[in-house]
Structures are given as C-alpha cells and as structure tokens.
Enzyme design. Structure first.
Site, PDB file in Angstrom:
ATOM      1  N   CYS A   1     -67.632   2.323  12.397  1.00  0.00           N
ATOM      2  CA  CYS A   1     -66.292   1.969  12.880  1.00  0.00           C
ATOM      3  C   CYS A   1     -65.256   2.890  12.243  1.00  0.00           C
ATOM      4  O   CYS A   1     -65.122   2.940  11.021  1.00  0.00           O
ATOM      5  CB  CYS A   1     -65.983   0.516  12.515  1.00  0.00           C
ATOM      6  SG  CYS A   1     -64.328  -0.013  12.972  1.00  0.00           S
TER       7      CYS A   1
ATOM      8  N   GLU B   1     -22.353 -19.858 -13.330  1.00  0.00           N
ATOM      9  CA  GLU B   1     -21.719 -18.747 -12.613  1.00  0.00           C
ATOM     10  C   GLU B   1     -22.596 -18.366 -11.426  1.00  0.00           C
ATOM     11  O   GLU B   1     -23.790 -18.624 -11.444  1.00  0.00           O
ATOM     12  CB  GLU B   1     -21.615 -17.515 -13.526  1.00  0.00           C
ATOM     13  CG  GLU B   1     -20.879 -17.751 -14.825  1.00  0.00           C
ATOM     14  CD  GLU B   1     -21.265 -16.737 -15.911  1.00  0.00           C
ATOM     15  OE1 GLU B   1     -21.701 -15.622 -15.564  1.00  0.00           O
ATOM     16  OE2 GLU B   1     -21.132 -17.082 -17.096  1.00  0.00           O
TER      17      GLU B   1
ATOM     18  N   TYR C   1       2.156   1.934  -3.398  1.00  0.00           N
ATOM     19  CA  TYR C   1       1.042   2.375  -4.238  1.00  0.00           C
ATOM     20  C   TYR C   1       0.756   3.859  -3.988  1.00  0.00           C
ATOM     21  O   TYR C   1       0.646   4.659  -4.918  1.00  0.00           O
ATOM     22  CB  TYR C   1      -0.199   1.530  -3.934  1.00  0.00           C
ATOM     23  CG  TYR C   1      -1.398   1.853  -4.798  1.00  0.00           C
ATOM     24  CD1 TYR C   1      -1.603   1.197  -6.005  1.00  0.00           C
ATOM     25  CD2 TYR C   1      -2.314   2.826  -4.401  1.00  0.00           C
ATOM     26  CE1 TYR C   1      -2.692   1.496  -6.801  1.00  0.00           C
ATOM     27  CE2 TYR C   1      -3.409   3.140  -5.193  1.00  0.00           C
ATOM     28  CZ  TYR C   1      -3.593   2.469  -6.389  1.00  0.00           C
ATOM     29  OH  TYR C   1      -4.673   2.776  -7.171  1.00  0.00           O
TER      30      TYR C   1
ATOM     31  N   LYS D   1     -24.877 -15.895  -9.223  1.00  0.00           N
ATOM     32  CA  LYS D   1     -25.709 -14.732  -9.535  1.00  0.00           C
ATOM     33  C   LYS D   1     -25.476 -13.739  -8.404  1.00  0.00           C
ATOM     34  O   LYS D   1     -25.924 -13.952  -7.274  1.00  0.00           O
ATOM     35  CB  LYS D   1     -27.178 -15.137  -9.590  1.00  0.00           C
ATOM     36  CG  LYS D   1     -28.092 -13.996  -9.991  1.00  0.00           C
ATOM     37  CD  LYS D   1     -29.515 -14.489 -10.190  1.00  0.00           C
ATOM     38  CE  LYS D   1     -30.418 -13.445 -10.794  1.00  0.00           C
ATOM     39  NZ  LYS D   1     -30.194 -12.088 -10.358  1.00  0.00           N
TER      40      LYS D   1
ATOM     41  N   CYS E   1     -64.085  -0.002  17.523  1.00  0.00           N
ATOM     42  CA  CYS E   1     -65.396   0.611  17.754  1.00  0.00           C
ATOM     43  C   CYS E   1     -66.283  -0.203  18.680  1.00  0.00           C
ATOM     44  O   CYS E   1     -67.445   0.156  18.892  1.00  0.00           O
ATOM     45  CB  CYS E   1     -66.102   0.839  16.420  1.00  0.00           C
ATOM     46  SG  CYS E   1     -66.709  -0.682  15.666  1.00  0.00           S
TER      47      CYS E   1
ATOM     48  N   GLU F   1     -21.462  -6.651 -12.717  1.00  0.00           N
ATOM     49  CA  GLU F   1     -22.193  -6.323 -11.501  1.00  0.00           C
ATOM     50  C   GLU F   1     -21.293  -5.551 -10.546  1.00  0.00           C
ATOM     51  O   GLU F   1     -20.160  -5.947 -10.291  1.00  0.00           O
ATOM     52  CB  GLU F   1     -22.633  -7.640 -10.848  1.00  0.00           C
ATOM     53  CG  GLU F   1     -23.719  -7.498  -9.838  1.00  0.00           C
ATOM     54  CD  GLU F   1     -25.102  -7.819 -10.413  1.00  0.00           C
ATOM     55  OE1 GLU F   1     -25.252  -7.893 -11.650  1.00  0.00           O
ATOM     56  OE2 GLU F   1     -26.022  -7.977  -9.596  1.00  0.00           O
TER      57      GLU F   1
ATOM     58  N   ASP G   1       0.812  -1.215   0.000  1.00  0.00           N
ATOM     59  CA  ASP G   1       0.000   0.000   0.000  1.00  0.00           C
ATOM     60  C   ASP G   1       0.845   1.265   0.000  1.00  0.00           C
ATOM     61  O   ASP G   1       0.514   2.243  -0.670  1.00  0.00           O
ATOM     62  CB  ASP G   1      -0.917   0.017   1.230  1.00  0.00           C
ATOM     63  CG  ASP G   1      -2.003  -1.032   1.108  1.00  0.00           C
ATOM     64  OD1 ASP G   1      -2.062  -1.683   0.036  1.00  0.00           O
ATOM     65  OD2 ASP G   1      -2.776  -1.199   2.066  1.00  0.00           O
ATOM     66  N   ALA G   2       1.945   1.231   0.746  1.00  0.00           N
ATOM     67  CA  ALA G   2       2.787   2.431   0.858  1.00  0.00           C
ATOM     68  C   ALA G   2       3.365   2.796  -0.505  1.00  0.00           C
ATOM     69  O   ALA G   2       3.363   3.956  -0.922  1.00  0.00           O
ATOM     70  CB  ALA G   2       3.904   2.189   1.863  1.00  0.00           C
TER      71      ALA G   2
ATOM     72  N   LYS H   1     -32.536 -19.528  -8.441  1.00  0.00           N
ATOM     73  CA  LYS H   1     -32.412 -18.755  -7.208  1.00  0.00           C
ATOM     74  C   LYS H   1     -32.335 -19.653  -5.982  1.00  0.00           C
ATOM     75  O   LYS H   1     -32.961 -20.712  -5.935  1.00  0.00           O
ATOM     76  CB  LYS H   1     -33.627 -17.822  -7.057  1.00  0.00           C
ATOM     77  CG  LYS H   1     -33.814 -16.849  -8.196  1.00  0.00           C
ATOM     78  CD  LYS H   1     -32.972 -15.629  -7.979  1.00  0.00           C
ATOM     79  CE  LYS H   1     -33.624 -14.372  -8.385  1.00  0.00           C
ATOM     80  NZ  LYS H   1     -34.443 -13.585  -7.625  1.00  0.00           N
TER      81      LYS H   1
END
Length: 671
Positions: free
Chosen positions: A434, A115, A38, A117, A413, A175, A35-36, A316
């Site tokens: 009512c 794949e 980068y 979903k 009521c 996605e 990271d440094a 699903k």
DNA sequence: GATCCTCGAGTTCT
DNA sequence: CTCGAGGATC
C-alpha cells in the site's frame, strides 16, 4: 529669535504635554485634548528636534514613530524570571488551590486579587531613574528578545514614569495586546494593501512586536496593560497586590480597571463568572482570570514550586466552540494501515485558528457521536490545539449516501480493510504494497526521534514514492543529485542539503535505528529497552518470543510483533541494504547501568527548562539510572517542571507528587 | 479478573 | 492531546 535656553524649555514642555495627553488617553481613559491639538503639538516638537539635533532623545514622544530597522533582536536576560502560572479549568481545581493556600498559610480565609488574563504577549519593561531603558519579550521566562525600539512606539507605554522621585530601577510586567476593533481595522487595511491578514488579535500583536522595522510597529494599534513587578530597586512596595496595581497606575502605567479583591473560593468564582458573562463585550480578548493572594507578604511566605508561584492561579475559560458543516467524511491510511475517518469541515474560525479537518478516530466514534455528512456540528480545539467535534448541533438532510461507512477496500491500494474482533481500528491489509503505508513508514523512518533526516517531508515523500524512485528506506541512500534535481520544487541547493542530511543520518544509534524500523507496537521506549537488553541488532533479530518477553514491558503481543517483523525476508533485506549503504551505530555497548543517584526513580518532564533541552534532561536522568516517562501517576517520583508547564504539573499537585525545577534536578543527580 | 500505569499511534495548525 | 490497548500488579 528664541534663546537656546528658551528652546530647550519649549521642547521639554511639549514633551510633557504630549506624554500627559497619552497618559490621559490610555491610562486615565479621559482625553483632555483633541486629535488636532495633539497633532499640532507633536509636529511642533518634531520640527524643533529636527532643527536642533542636540535636543533629540530616545525617550522623546517623537520617537514613537519608530527608528531605523534593526538587523536582529538581541537576547536579554530578565533580572527576575518571568514565571508562568499554573492553570485550572474546573471549579474544584480553584477550591483545591484555595485549600493549599490556606493550609500553607495556616489561616481560615484568604483574600485574592482577581484580574482578567489577557490573551496577548507578556513583556518586561525596565525603567531606570524613571526612563524606559529596555523592553523585552517573555521568551522562555528567563531571557527574551530585546524589542525596546518597537515598544517605544507603543503609545500606552510611558517613556518616562509619572513621578517626581522615580525608583532607581524597576521592572514592570504586563501584556501587549490589540483591541478587537483595532484588529478588524488593521486586517481591513492589510486586505486593501493585498497583504496577509492576521488570524487573531494575539497573532497580530505578536507579529507587530516582532517587526525588525519599528516604523511598522508604530503603525500598528497596540495597547498595553501592566499587572506586576519584577525587580524593584529602591521602591517602597505596598502591602497588597491591589495596591500595587494602584501604584503602577500612579506611575503612569495603564492598568486594567476590571479587577477586584475577592474573599475565598466563592469570591473568586463570582469574579470568574462575571467576567465570563462580560467576555464578548470586552474590547479585547481574555482567556480566563488570574487569582493572586492579595497580601504581598503572604505571597512571599508561600513561595514557589518549580518556578511557578504557589500564590497564583490562572482559571481558564472553556475552549471556544463554533458551529460548522461537515462537507464530507473521508478516511486516511496510517503507517500501520489504520484506516481513520476524518471529517472535512466548512472552514470555521475557532480558538484562534481556522479549522478544516477533525479526526473522528474510528468507526465507533462516528457512531457514538452520530455524525453524518451535511450535519451541522460543534467544533472546538481540544487543549486549544487539536480540533475536535464535540457533538452534532443540527442534523443535515441525512440521505442514504450521507452516512459514514467504513470502506471494504483501502482507498489507496484496494486491499481489503479488516477490523479484528475486539479492536477499535480497521486496517488496510496491503502492508507495504500500500503506497500510503509505505509513505508513512518512510516519514516515520526519517522523523526527528528516529533517523532525524531533516527536509524529507510529506510532499517530497509523495514524489519519491509515486515516481518510483524510492520503495524502501534503504533506497533513500541511493538517491543522487541528478535524480533529486529532476523532482518538482527541488533545486540543486535543496538536493545537496538533503544528501548531506542523509549522509549525517548514517551515524545512528541502536535505539533510534530499532525505532526507525517501525515495528508494530515498538515505540521509542520499547526500542530503547530492546537496545539495552540485547546490546546489538543480531541477537535481537535472532531472539525467539520467550527471549523477547524477558525484556521489561514486552509481553506476548509485542514479542509476536517483533518476531514477525524480523521473520519477514523483505525486512531483513532492507536492514542488510541499510547497513551496506553505511548506516551504522555503536554495538556491543549495553548502556552501563550506572548505579546513579536516580536509580529506580521515575521522572516526568513538563514545560521548558531554563538550560537543558528535553532530550538533554532525559539523557542526563537516564545516565544516572533514572527513567523518564510521559504521564504522571502515583508511581512517579518527581515531576521536573519548567516554564509554561501544563496539565502534568496540575496533575502532579493533585497526586501529591514532588515537583522540582532544573536546579533541583541537578542537585538531586549530583548530590 | 480488575485496576492501574505506561506506551503507542494518530492528528492539527502555525 | 487523547484514546486504546499492552503489560504489570494485586
């Protein structure tokens, strides 16, 4: 001192190194610099671009921190529509899919690319000569919102394709989503800042992408997976879906590595069960798997039904379930006086939302499920929307007071509650005495499909009835600016808006007006039939039961409800007052029964059509003599499907009902 | 009288 | 979306 040329070269080199680091991190999952390092490269490039503005480019990685906020999103049309995929839940539906595919292709066995979903947001990225030029949301499938500035800040999305000879133009489908651990961290940050937390990773991703200020999007940990192509100009396509994903990965796009090519139903189901078992351990949410015929030429051969590919299926996972405690079982009183038991629940997060209530429908249902106050119950969101108690997981202490008992008197009521023999529902006998029934009647009168009075919601109706300002729908038209402004949370502006809405609603139609009256057993369809048959209100009000039964779909029960309603002096007075207040409609004009091309045909609409609204499509079909009904059966002549078509489409396929899209409908009606 | 097709009504959450 | 029930059909 560096020469201009050296500076340009240095900037170019930095950009390549930074994007390469991104690619190795997000696409290859194999970081090469820390990271440094980068950060150092990134800051050097930023400094360079700051001191040499001519170097700036929208596709520089420094742009990933976000540009200035926009006013609004533009709408852009996808060059190739983004289709929805048919859904399946049961194994048999997968088998039926495979059978249709094999029959369609005339082959013994088919290979499918499988794949996950993803539970995120579908987007469309356009690259021209390798550079990202546009990113858009899916929208209705035909056009979406231009969120390019936001998508540029999503680091897994390459700003340039990794290719020395990129295609002229290519649309990449994929996605955008958020990893669960990133979502948790984001919510912790939101909490610390005292800002609203997101309900689930999907909502967080959607909310992040719809920020007008790309700098906010830049601060959100979004991910991206590519899974398909839209338009592909001057790109050599491989032979299979699996190879297509390899190609996308070669172009520097992140592709999910959980994928497989499977043979036949057994192969598909094996992949499904494998992923289901892994589901909780995945870093992101998935809501099922997608099967696609692997060979692209065979995909083309199968083609589309109503804009849904015949070569793909989304299988699903079953609705997510959760366990929670029933804190009380209360009752609600509906428009017709139906007294409905509702379980109040210890709030529980399930299926992407926090659930606190679940209907128990009626007394028998409570007995059948044997739900007591204090029980632990299993809850899910049926069709991923409406909460439902599946079963009791563990009975509570079940003291004598914990059992549900249908009240003998209406809680609103105090009138008697009666359950007729052979009926499932118990009803309050208070009628319009009512307050609960009066409120519901008023809400029904104002509802969109009735008089369509916008702004007359539950809170306002409560105040109007409780404050005694309104007793009947006719009283609505006597409301004044001063009277309204005296109410809580009602400023002058809102009061004026409401009065304008009321004024507008006076211009009604006969079917809407009949429906708005709220006659028992008379819904939208029956109101329309009555209006067409009688042509005006007077003859309808005067009709006896025999005359009423002459209307299609009106039998003894409905006829009795109608006659009783109009016999009631109170109801006649309200109608008179409404007309006196200026509520009017065209009378005497029975709908010309045009013998159109759709005469005698019944249609069912599902999904979102590209141009027509549901109402417009209904009107169009009826003007050509057709009928629009709500459920698919063997008698249905056509199912008109748009994007996001749901269960009705699968049912149509199962029953072999012809499926057409909007174009098909227009062609059919116009000949 | 049984069965199928529709419609009506109630409901939840963002 | 789902259930219940009214109406039509055989």
């Amino acid at each position: 001192m560096a020469t201009p040329r050296e500076i340009v070269e240095r900037a170019k080199k930095l950009r390549v190194r930074i994007e390469d680091a991104n690619r190795r991190y997000y696409v290859l999952d194999a970081p090469t610099i820390d990271d440094a390092e980068y950060d150092r490269l990134f800051r050097e490039l930023q400094a360079l671009e700051a001191s040499h503005p001519e170097l700036a480019s929208p596709n520089s990685p420094t742009q990933r921190v976000g540009a200035a906020p926009a006013e609004a999103f533009r709408t852009v049309r996808h060059r190739v529509p983004m289709l929805s995929i048919n859904n399946a839940f049961a194994d048999e539906e997968v088998a039926a899919f495979d059978r249709r595919v094999r029959e369609g292709l005339g082959v013994e066995s088919v290979e499918y690319a499988c794949e996950p979903k993803f539970d995120g947001l579908a987007i469309n990225l356009t690259y021209e000569d390798g550079a990202l030029v546009r990113g858009a949301t899916r929208g209705d499938g035909y056009s979406g919102e231009d969120v390019t500035a936001n998508l540029r800040t999503v680091r897994p999305i390459p700003l340039r394709l990794h290719s020395t000879a990129p295609p002229r133009r290519v649309e990449v489908r994929g996605e955008v989503l958020m990893y669960r651990r990133d979502f948790d961290a984001l919510n912790a940050r939101q909490r610390d800042k005292g800002e609203k937390e997101f309900a689930n990773p999907r909502n967080a991703a959607a909310g992040s992408l719809r920020q007008l200020d790309p700098r906010i999007t830049a601060s959100r940990p979004l991910r991206f997976f590519a899974y398909g192509l839209g338009e592909a100009e001057d790109l050599r396509l491989p032979e299979t879906q699996a190879r297509l994903l390899d190609l996308l990965a070669d172009l520097g796009l992140p592709v999910c590595e959980t994928r497989e090519v499977a043979k036949g139903v057994d192969g598909m189901l094996a992949f499904y069960h494998q992923l289901a078992a892994k589901r909780a351990r995945l870093p992101y949410d998935v809501d099922g798997v997608v099967y696609k015929v692997n060979r692209l030429d065979r995909q083309g051969e199968l083609g589309f039904v109503a804009r849904a590919p015949r070569f793909a299926l989304a299988h699903k996972f079953p609705a997510e379930e959760a366990t929670t405690e029933v804190t009380a079982i209360e009752v609600q009183v509906g428009r017709t006086g139906a007294v409905t038991p509702v379980a109040r629940l210890q709030p529980v997060f399930v299926g992407g939302a926090t659930v606190t209530n679940a209907t128990l429908h009626n007394e028998d249902e409570v007995r059948r499920k044997d739900v007591w106050r204090g029980d632990l119950v299993v809850v899910r969101r049926a069709g991923d929307v409406i909460p439902e108690i599946v079963r009791v997981a563990k009975p509570g202490p079940r003291g004598r007071a914990d059992a549900f008992r249908m009240p003998k008197q209406c809680p609103e009521c105090q009138s008697a509650v009666v359950r007729l023999p052979d009926e499932a529902v118990a009803r309050c006998t208070g009628g319009l005495y009512c307050p609960a029934q009066r409120k519901q009647a008023l809400l029904h009168f104002a509802s969109r499909r009735a008089m369509d009075i916008d702004g007359l919601g539950e809170k306002l109706v409560d105040q109007l009835i409780d404050g005694g300002l309104v007793r009947t729908p006719a009283d609505l038209y006597k409301l004044t600016l001063d009277g309204l402004a005296s109410l809580e949370r009602m400023g002058e502006k809102s009061a004026q808006n409401l009065l304008a809405e009321l004024e507008r609603s006076k211009n009604a139609t006969l079917p809407r007006f009949i429906y708005a009256l709220g006659i028992r057993n008379v819904g939208e369809a029956t109101a329309r039939d009555l209006a067409n048959h009688f042509g005006a209100l007077e003859p309808l009000m005067a009709a006896d039961e025999e005359a009423l039964q002459g209307v299609a779909d009106v039998g003894p029960v409905v006829a009795l409800s109608i006659r009783r309603f109009f016999e009631e002096a109170h109801n006649r007075e309200v109608i008179k007052a409404l007309r006196k207040a200026g509520v009017h409609w065209d009378e005497g004009k029975r709908r010309a029964t045009t013998r159109g091309r759709a005469t005698g045909k019944s249609f069912v609409l599902t999904g979102t059509l590209p141009a027509l609204t549901r109402e417009a499509a209904t009107e169009l079909i009826e003007s050509h003599g057709g009928r629009v009904t709500s459920s698919v059966s063997k008698k249905t002549d056509y199912v008109v499907a748009g994007t996001e078509a749901g269960a009705k489409l699968s049912r149509a396929e199962a029953l072999g009902v012809p499926i057409i899209d909007e174009d098909g409908l227009l062609r059919l009606l116009n000949g």
